[in-house]
Scaffold this active site. Structure first.
Site, mmCIF file in Angstrom:
data_model
loop_
_atom_site.group_PDB
_atom_site.id
_atom_site.type_symbol
_atom_site.label_atom_id
_atom_site.label_comp_id
_atom_site.label_asym_id
_atom_site.label_seq_id
_atom_site.Cartn_x
_atom_site.Cartn_y
_atom_site.Cartn_z
ATOM 1 N N ASN A 206 0.867 -1.183 0.000
ATOM 2 C CA ASN A 206 0.000 0.000 0.000
ATOM 3 C C ASN A 206 0.899 1.227 0.000
ATOM 4 O O ASN A 206 1.501 1.553 1.018
ATOM 5 C CB ASN A 206 -0.894 -0.030 1.248
ATOM 6 C CG ASN A 206 -1.716 1.243 1.403
ATOM 7 O OD1 ASN A 206 -1.770 2.068 0.488
ATOM 8 N ND2 ASN A 206 -2.353 1.404 2.558
ATOM 9 N N GLU B 157 -6.757 4.848 7.816
ATOM 10 C CA GLU B 157 -6.546 6.260 7.459
ATOM 11 C C GLU B 157 -7.762 6.835 6.734
ATOM 12 O O GLU B 157 -8.045 8.026 6.835
ATOM 13 C CB GLU B 157 -5.260 6.382 6.613
ATOM 14 C CG GLU B 157 -4.025 6.159 7.498
ATOM 15 C CD GLU B 157 -2.825 5.566 6.795
ATOM 16 O OE1 GLU B 157 -2.759 5.563 5.556
ATOM 17 O OE2 GLU B 157 -1.921 5.064 7.512
ATOM 18 N N GLY C 115 2.924 2.403 10.800
ATOM 19 C CA GLY C 115 3.930 3.454 10.653
ATOM 20 C C GLY C 115 4.667 3.793 11.935
ATOM 21 O O GLY C 115 5.336 4.824 12.017
ATOM 22 N N HIS D 144 -9.421 1.281 4.990
ATOM 23 C CA HIS D 144 -8.144 1.466 5.693
ATOM 24 C C HIS D 144 -8.365 2.440 6.857
ATOM 25 O O HIS D 144 -9.166 3.366 6.746
ATOM 26 C CB HIS D 144 -7.083 2.007 4.727
ATOM 27 C CG HIS D 144 -5.709 1.974 5.312
ATOM 28 N ND1 HIS D 144 -5.275 2.922 6.204
ATOM 29 C CD2 HIS D 144 -4.688 1.088 5.168
ATOM 30 C CE1 HIS D 144 -4.036 2.613 6.574
ATOM 31 N NE2 HIS D 144 -3.658 1.514 5.961
HETATM 32 P P1 13P Z 1 3.260 0.492 7.595
HETATM 33 O O1 13P Z 1 3.722 -0.820 6.992
HETATM 34 O O2 13P Z 1 3.986 1.679 7.061
HETATM 35 O O3 13P Z 1 3.201 0.413 9.081
HETATM 36 O O4 13P Z 1 1.730 0.695 7.100
HETATM 37 C C1 13P Z 1 0.841 -0.346 7.237
HETATM 38 C C2 13P Z 1 -0.378 -0.008 6.486
HETATM 39 O O5 13P Z 1 -1.132 0.872 6.854
HETATM 40 C C3 13P Z 1 -0.642 -0.756 5.242
HETATM 41 O O6 13P Z 1 -1.934 -0.529 4.775
#
Ligand code: 13P
Length: 250
Positions: A10, A99, A172, A97
């Protein structure tokens, strides 16, 4: 029951045309040994999907979108339909997601409608669920994720849908749950998927883990029972790291 592992990148809101080189490099590194063990897809920003189509196809990689509107078309400025993603060359789309849920206030009902739209358009939805840190600390992780599965997975979904467990606090941050916590959540998720879809289907549904997956922890996380692949954020932007994650299957 053998489920073919899926490693999905992603890219979030990252990537310009120059980044197509990384997709090319991923394809070059996606050799026969790896192809035999895992399916690889990249979900770049929508602006790159049509441009990546031939490059990804040459490398044996799939493409996905990161979100879609529930309607097939119409007066929805700035939105993209599942049909448009499919037309551009996608075969998957991430929906719900965290976010999207937090930045755009998407509810479980919105996510269910988007997943249904994906299926209507012939795309496979990757339906994301996951608890926040406060919810885990309050002992509510299982109930929160259970309710998200119940609310976000279309009741008539076929067994090729994908569910991604992404604890919000692990995205993240470099933090990951313990292997035991992942095992507990994925077994619970499979039971809830079974309750939603009925026996038979749920054994085939792939449940991905997402949140700070990188080459150094992929082997441990991906070997947990009921973990059928990874949804990778930051480590999917560079071919070397993304392939390093997938190599956990070799
Ligand atoms: P990271 O691998 O950067 O922690 O992000 C995970 C994510 O949100 C994938 O959709």
């Amino acid at each position: 029951m053998t489920r073919r592992p899926l490693v999905a990148g992603n890219w979030k809101m990252n990537g310009l045309r120059a980044s197509l080189n990384e997709i090319e490099a991923m394809g070059a590194a996606y050799d026969e040994a790896l192809r035999a063990r895992a399916e690889l897809i990249v979900c770049p920003p929508a602006t790159l999907i049509a441009l990546a189509r031939d490059i990804a196809a040459r490398g044996g990689l799939g493409l996905g979108g990161q979100d879609c509107h529930a309607a097939p078309g119409g007066a929805h400025t700035g939105d993209i339909s599942a049909e448009m993603l499919r037309d551009a060359g996608a075969s998957y789309v991430i929906v719900g997601h965290s976010e999207r849920r937090s930045d755009h206030g998407e509810t479980d009902a919105d996510v269910e409608a988007k997943a249904a739209a994906a299926l209507r358009a012939g795309l496979t939805p990757i339906i994301c669920v996951g608890e926040t840190r406060a919810e885990r600390e309050a002992g509510e992780a299982l109930s929160v994720v259970g309710a998200q599965i119940e609310g976000s997975l279309p009741a008539d979904a076929p067994s090729h849908v994908v569910v991604a467990y992404e604890p919000v606090w692990a995205i993240g941050t470099g933090l990951t749950p313990t292997a035991d916590d992942v095992a507990e959540m994925h077994a619970f998720a499979r039971a809830r998927i079974e309750a939603r879809l009925g026996r038979g289907g749920s054994e085939q549904v792939r449940i991905l883990y997402g949140g700070s997956v990188k080459p150094s922890n992929a082997r441990e996380l991906l070997s947990v029972a009921n973990v059928d692949g990874a949804l990778v954020g930051g480590a999917s932007l560079a071919a070397k790291e993304f392939i390093g994650v997938a190599r956990a299957y070799c």
